[in-house]
Structures are given as C-alpha cells and as structure tokens.
Design a protein around this motif. Structure first.
Motif, PDB file in Angstrom:
ATOM      1  N   GLU A 273      14.312 -18.955  -6.447  1.00  0.00           N
ATOM      2  CA  GLU A 273      13.612 -17.449  -5.950  1.00  0.00           C
ATOM      3  C   GLU A 273      13.804 -17.784  -4.525  1.00  0.00           C
ATOM      4  O   GLU A 273      14.160 -16.678  -3.835  1.00  0.00           O
ATOM      5  CB  GLU A 273      12.372 -17.672  -6.586  1.00  0.00           C
ATOM      6  CG  GLU A 273      11.728 -16.266  -6.041  1.00  0.00           C
ATOM      7  CD  GLU A 273      10.174 -16.124  -6.666  1.00  0.00           C
ATOM      8  OE1 GLU A 273       9.402 -15.127  -6.272  1.00  0.00           O
ATOM      9  OE2 GLU A 273       9.673 -17.069  -7.384  1.00  0.00           O
ATOM     10  N   GLU A 274      13.263 -18.645  -3.901  1.00  0.00           N
ATOM     11  CA  GLU A 274      13.168 -18.654  -2.533  1.00  0.00           C
ATOM     12  C   GLU A 274      14.737 -18.347  -1.628  1.00  0.00           C
ATOM     13  O   GLU A 274      14.876 -17.785  -0.812  1.00  0.00           O
ATOM     14  CB  GLU A 274      12.460 -19.965  -1.795  1.00  0.00           C
ATOM     15  CG  GLU A 274      12.496 -20.111  -0.433  1.00  0.00           C
ATOM     16  CD  GLU A 274      11.950 -21.421   0.073  1.00  0.00           C
ATOM     17  OE1 GLU A 274      11.884 -21.865   1.325  1.00  0.00           O
ATOM     18  OE2 GLU A 274      11.669 -22.170  -0.907  1.00  0.00           O
ATOM     19  N   CYS A 275      15.632 -19.363  -2.220  1.00  0.00           N
ATOM     20  CA  CYS A 275      16.907 -19.224  -1.652  1.00  0.00           C
ATOM     21  C   CYS A 275      17.633 -17.635  -2.274  1.00  0.00           C
ATOM     22  O   CYS A 275      18.280 -17.189  -1.269  1.00  0.00           O
ATOM     23  CB  CYS A 275      17.880 -20.087  -2.530  1.00  0.00           C
ATOM     24  SG  CYS A 275      17.524 -21.725  -1.936  1.00  0.00           S
ATOM     25  N   ASP A 281      19.214 -11.153   1.656  1.00  0.00           N
ATOM     26  CA  ASP A 281      18.922 -10.755   2.880  1.00  0.00           C
ATOM     27  C   ASP A 281      20.097 -10.786   3.746  1.00  0.00           C
ATOM     28  O   ASP A 281      20.391 -10.027   4.316  1.00  0.00           O
ATOM     29  CB  ASP A 281      17.554 -11.002   3.563  1.00  0.00           C
ATOM     30  CG  ASP A 281      17.366 -10.472   4.954  1.00  0.00           C
ATOM     31  OD1 ASP A 281      17.923  -9.572   4.928  1.00  0.00           O
ATOM     32  OD2 ASP A 281      16.456 -10.983   5.326  1.00  0.00           O
ATOM     33  N   LEU A 282      20.691 -11.955   3.750  1.00  0.00           N
ATOM     34  CA  LEU A 282      21.845 -12.368   4.378  1.00  0.00           C
ATOM     35  C   LEU A 282      22.989 -11.416   4.032  1.00  0.00           C
ATOM     36  O   LEU A 282      23.939 -11.047   4.899  1.00  0.00           O
ATOM     37  CB  LEU A 282      22.257 -13.804   4.452  1.00  0.00           C
ATOM     38  CG  LEU A 282      23.451 -14.305   5.154  1.00  0.00           C
ATOM     39  CD1 LEU A 282      23.319 -14.324   6.650  1.00  0.00           C
ATOM     40  CD2 LEU A 282      23.947 -15.602   4.817  1.00  0.00           C
ATOM     41  N   ASN A 369      20.022 -19.498   9.767  1.00  0.00           N
ATOM     42  CA  ASN A 369      19.060 -20.556   9.701  1.00  0.00           C
ATOM     43  C   ASN A 369      18.364 -20.726   8.681  1.00  0.00           C
ATOM     44  O   ASN A 369      18.138 -21.831   8.262  1.00  0.00           O
ATOM     45  CB  ASN A 369      18.438 -20.190  11.251  1.00  0.00           C
ATOM     46  CG  ASN A 369      17.241 -21.530  11.411  1.00  0.00           C
ATOM     47  OD1 ASN A 369      17.614 -22.346  10.677  1.00  0.00           O
ATOM     48  ND2 ASN A 369      16.418 -21.207  12.389  1.00  0.00           N
ATOM     49  N   ARG A 370      17.784 -19.686   8.170  1.00  0.00           N
ATOM     50  CA  ARG A 370      16.539 -19.770   7.176  1.00  0.00           C
ATOM     51  C   ARG A 370      17.376 -20.012   5.878  1.00  0.00           C
ATOM     52  O   ARG A 370      16.865 -20.649   5.087  1.00  0.00           O
ATOM     53  CB  ARG A 370      16.125 -18.410   6.965  1.00  0.00           C
ATOM     54  CG  ARG A 370      14.993 -17.869   8.207  1.00  0.00           C
ATOM     55  CD  ARG A 370      14.611 -16.532   8.142  1.00  0.00           C
ATOM     56  NE  ARG A 370      14.014 -16.049   6.493  1.00  0.00           N
ATOM     57  CZ  ARG A 370      14.196 -14.863   6.196  1.00  0.00           C
ATOM     58  NH1 ARG A 370      14.559 -14.018   7.073  1.00  0.00           N
ATOM     59  NH2 ARG A 370      13.701 -14.433   5.070  1.00  0.00           N
ATOM     60  N   PRO A 400      17.266 -33.304  10.530  1.00  0.00           N
ATOM     61  CA  PRO A 400      16.732 -32.898   9.213  1.00  0.00           C
ATOM     62  C   PRO A 400      15.805 -31.810   9.517  1.00  0.00           C
ATOM     63  O   PRO A 400      15.011 -31.737  10.694  1.00  0.00           O
ATOM     64  CB  PRO A 400      16.104 -34.053   8.712  1.00  0.00           C
ATOM     65  CG  PRO A 400      16.843 -35.483   9.543  1.00  0.00           C
ATOM     66  CD  PRO A 400      17.244 -34.710  10.699  1.00  0.00           C
ATOM     67  N   PRO A 401      15.777 -30.902   8.556  1.00  0.00           N
ATOM     68  CA  PRO A 401      14.719 -29.888   8.751  1.00  0.00           C
ATOM     69  C   PRO A 401      13.303 -30.502   8.939  1.00  0.00           C
ATOM     70  O   PRO A 401      12.446 -29.709   9.558  1.00  0.00           O
ATOM     71  CB  PRO A 401      15.004 -28.925   7.525  1.00  0.00           C
ATOM     72  CG  PRO A 401      16.255 -29.434   7.069  1.00  0.00           C
ATOM     73  CD  PRO A 401      16.308 -30.684   7.406  1.00  0.00           C
ATOM     74  N   ARG A 402      12.753 -31.317   8.213  1.00  0.00           N
ATOM     75  CA  ARG A 402      11.572 -31.947   8.426  1.00  0.00           C
ATOM     76  C   ARG A 402      11.199 -32.392   9.742  1.00  0.00           C
ATOM     77  O   ARG A 402      10.036 -32.156  10.353  1.00  0.00           O
ATOM     78  CB  ARG A 402      11.535 -33.259   7.457  1.00  0.00           C
ATOM     79  CG  ARG A 402       9.938 -33.832   7.417  1.00  0.00           C
ATOM     80  CD  ARG A 402       9.834 -34.741   6.437  1.00  0.00           C
ATOM     81  NE  ARG A 402      10.191 -34.275   5.016  1.00  0.00           N
ATOM     82  CZ  ARG A 402      10.451 -35.250   3.936  1.00  0.00           C
ATOM     83  NH1 ARG A 402       9.852 -36.635   4.348  1.00  0.00           N
ATOM     84  NH2 ARG A 402      10.579 -34.627   2.876  1.00  0.00           N
ATOM     85  N   VAL A 403      12.234 -32.963  10.694  1.00  0.00           N
ATOM     86  CA  VAL A 403      11.807 -33.280  11.999  1.00  0.00           C
ATOM     87  C   VAL A 403      11.625 -32.084  12.845  1.00  0.00           C
ATOM     88  O   VAL A 403      10.687 -31.996  13.625  1.00  0.00           O
ATOM     89  CB  VAL A 403      13.114 -34.104  12.452  1.00  0.00           C
ATOM     90  CG1 VAL A 403      12.976 -34.325  13.956  1.00  0.00           C
ATOM     91  CG2 VAL A 403      13.400 -35.349  11.686  1.00  0.00           C
TER      92      VAL A 403
END
Length: 411
Positions: A273-275, A281-282, A369-370, A400-403
């Motif tokens: 769902e999120e993807c 949108d892209l 980016n998203r 990494p995205p977490r960083v």
C-alpha cells in the motif's frame, strides 16, 4: 581626312576600312543612314523601331509565315511589301543589332566606339550578375530545427526499447566519453533479478539515453567541459520524465509505462500500500498537465528543448550562458508563434501553461526520493540506486535511510 568605319568581325574584335566618298546606306531598309545605331549601319527610323521593339515587344505575326525577307525583291521601300513588324525585327537581329551595344549617335561620321566592344572582363562581370545568392528565410531555419528535434526524438524512442547495460557511470564520465548510442543499440543479455539492482532500471537507463541525445545536439560541442557536466546533471532527469510521460500520452495510457508496454516497477510493489501510493504519484504527476493541455508533438519537442537549453543553472560560465540563452530564445519564439497561430486569443495563456510543465517536473525529484525510501523500507533494504540518479536528484542515497532519519531527528 579619311573617315574610318568599324565593321564587327566577332564579339570581341573589329577591323577598319577606309571610306572616302561612298554614302551610308541603312542595312535594314536601304534608305540613307546616319551612322552606326546598335552596332549596325541604320537610319533613325530603324533605330527607333528596334529600340521600341526591345522595350514594348513584338507581338504581331507575319502574314507570310515569317518569309517576308526570304525573297530579295521585297524591300521596305516598295509599296507592295507587307509592313510586318515581326520580320523587320527578325532582320534587325540577324544583321547584328544588339540592345546592350546601342549608340544613339545620329552622326554619319561617328564610328563604333572602342568602349562599345565588350571585353572578356565585362563579359565575366555580366555573368556574375546572373548568379543569385540563395535566400535563407527564418522559415528555412525553423524547419531545420524541427527536423533535428524530430530525428533525435525518434532515435531516443528506438534506443530506449533496446538499451540494456549494467554500467553505472557518473556525469563526468559520460562527458569525457564519446557517443554511446551505438553501444546502447546492442542490448546485453542481463538477468536483472540476479544483480544487486533486482529489476531493470528503466529510470537510470532513460537518463543515460537523454545524456547521449543532448550530446548529439549541435550546441553541445560549443560548451566548456564544466558547463556540459552542469547542464547534464540538471536536465537529464527532467527531460527523461517529460519524454516518458509524452510517450505514454501518445500511447493513450493513464500513467507512465515502460517503452515495451509493461509497468515501470515490479507488480509486487503495487501490492504494498505505501509503495503503491507513492509510485502512482510518480507515474501520474508528469502526465496530468500533458493530458489537460492535450500537448501536441511539436509543442513537446519545443518544450523539451527550452527546458534543456536553460541558461539559469548555477555554475555555468558566461560563454555557456550566452550559448544556451541564444538556443532557448529560438525555441521559445517558435513555440509562442505556434500557440498564437493555433488560437490567437488563448495563445499567450497556453504558452505560459506549457512552460509551467517544467516547474511541475521539478517535483519528480522529491517523489523519486520518497519512492526509493519506501522500496528500501518495505521491499528491498539493499535496493541499489544508480549514480546518475543520485547526482541528478542532488541527494546521497548510498547511506541507509535509517541514518538519514536519525540526522533529521537530531536537527
């Protein structure tokens, strides 16, 4: 003193004979002559007749089928001779009367002036006057521009179907290299599922292809190497999104699709769902203004060139700005003319709406980016992002995205 008479032997030479008491006789009508008229011994009447015939033309037809002078018994002085202008003029020409050699002197003692005899130099000058300079109008220039744009657009569509490489060059590498179009036309057998990218990178391949298209443009070679790198970093990503959006619009699709007719992303991502939300949108954002304006191919080609030839990019040299400004003005002028011809009343507003598409394409960097963050979080944590896309979006996605999230929280 003996009088000198000049008789023409050839075009560029003459000889003299002496004349003491022999009277001058008109060679056309055999009446008393008064010297040379148009390089032939003739009377004033024949001189004036020949002059009028050259300016007004001779339209009458001979009553004897052009044979008035075939029989020597006929003469202008005889009353039974038909007064035929056509044959009289024909005889004048046959005897050597030429308009460009005219001497209006009525004196029986005036010989043909040496200046009246054409020289090789004057003959050459006369020939040069006949050569006309080719006329190149603005319409010819505009037509040439459209031919170049159409050819590059066709090349991009053809190569986008075949391009299949696993290389990951930087924009600097691409500037230093020659043309890669011939290499892109020969697809490599690659199983993308077994690579670190996991899927065929239509986005990065499309950006690489746009780079080669820009490198093939006539103004590109005039730019400094530094200007080329700056230009490609700023325009390749946006031009790619505009191109694939217009391709999908022409294919009557509701969102951007791959050149082979398939989806740009794996079907598994649409089930997340999120993807799915971010990817849709892209894929739909760049098509919305194209659908609303019902953009034509000519308008798309011109908009793409206006977007590419942008002199406002930071870091460009003065010479680079000047070159791009000149190119952009030419394409902007043609686009405005097309809008005004199509609808003079709404032309200016349509022109502004078409140019506004460039600002909407700038948003694609943020959405990309998203998409990458969502794919890493929900699908492939080690998803690979191509170097040209990292440079084009001006973001570092190798960390990494977490960083990134931790850094944002600290800020």
């Amino acid at each position: 003193m003996e009088k000198l008479l000049y008789f023409r032997i050839s075009r560029f030479s003459a000889f003299m004979i002496t004349n003491s008491e022999r009277p001058q006789i008109c060679e056309i009508c055999h009446s008393k002559a008064f010297g040379y008229n148009y390089d032939v011994v003739s009377c004033n009447a024949c001189k004036m007749f020949f002059r009028r015939s050259n300016t007004e033309g001779v339209d009458e037809k001979c009553k004897k089928g052009g044979k008035c002078y075939d029989d020597l018994k006929y003469d202008l002085k005889k009353e039974d001779r038909p007064r035929c202008r056509a044959c009289r003029y024909k005889k004048c020409v046959a005897l050597g009367m030429r308009q460009h050699k005219s001497t209006d002197s009525g004196s029986a003692t005036s010989p043909a002036a040496p200046d009246s005899i054409p020289s090789p130099t004057s003959e050459k000058s006369m020939k040069l006057l006949i050569v006309q300079k080719p006329i190149v109008t603005q319409a010819h220039v505009d037509s040439t521009l459209f031919q170049q744009m159409t050819a590059l657009h066709k090349t991009r569509k053809e190569v986008y179907l075949t391009i299949n490489i696993c290389e990951d060059p930087s924009f600097l590498d691409l500037v230093l290299e020659g043309s890669n179009l011939s290499k892109y036309r020969r697809p490599q057998p690659i199983e993308w599922e077994k690579t670190e990218r996991k899927l065929k990178p239509w986005g990065s391949l499309g950006v690489l292809l746009i780079v080669e298209i820009v490198k093939a443009m006539s103004f590109y070679e005039k730019l400094l190497l530094s200007d080329r790198v700056i230009l490609l970093k700023n325009v390749a990503f946006k031009s790619h999104h505009l191109a694939i959006a217009f391709d999908s619009f022409m294919a009557k699709k509701g969102r951007v699709i791959a050149p082979n007719g398939e989806e740009m992303f794996p079907s598994a991502l649409f089930e997340i769902e999120e993807c799915n939300e971010i990817i849709m949108d892209l894929l739909t954002s760049p098509m919305q203004p194209i659908l609303e304006l019902n953009l034509t191919e000519n308008e798309y080609l011109l908009l793409n060139m206006i977007m590419i030839c942008n002199p406002a990019f930071s870091g460009l040299s003065p010479s680079g700005r000047e070159i791009l400004s000149e190119e952009q003005r030419a394409y902007a002028r043609i686009l405005f003319q097309i809008c005004m011809i199509t609808d003079p009343r709404k032309g200016p507003s349509r022109y502004g709406q078409i140019l506004a598409i460039m600002d909407k394409l700038e948003r694609q960097k943020e959405v990309t980016n998203r998409v990458v963050h969502a794919m890493r979080r929900c699908w492939k944590p080690d998803f690979y992002f191509a170097g040209v896309l990292i440079e084009a979006c001006h973001l570092d996605y190798n960390r990494p995205p977490r960083v990134k999230m931790e850094i944002k929280d600290e800020q």
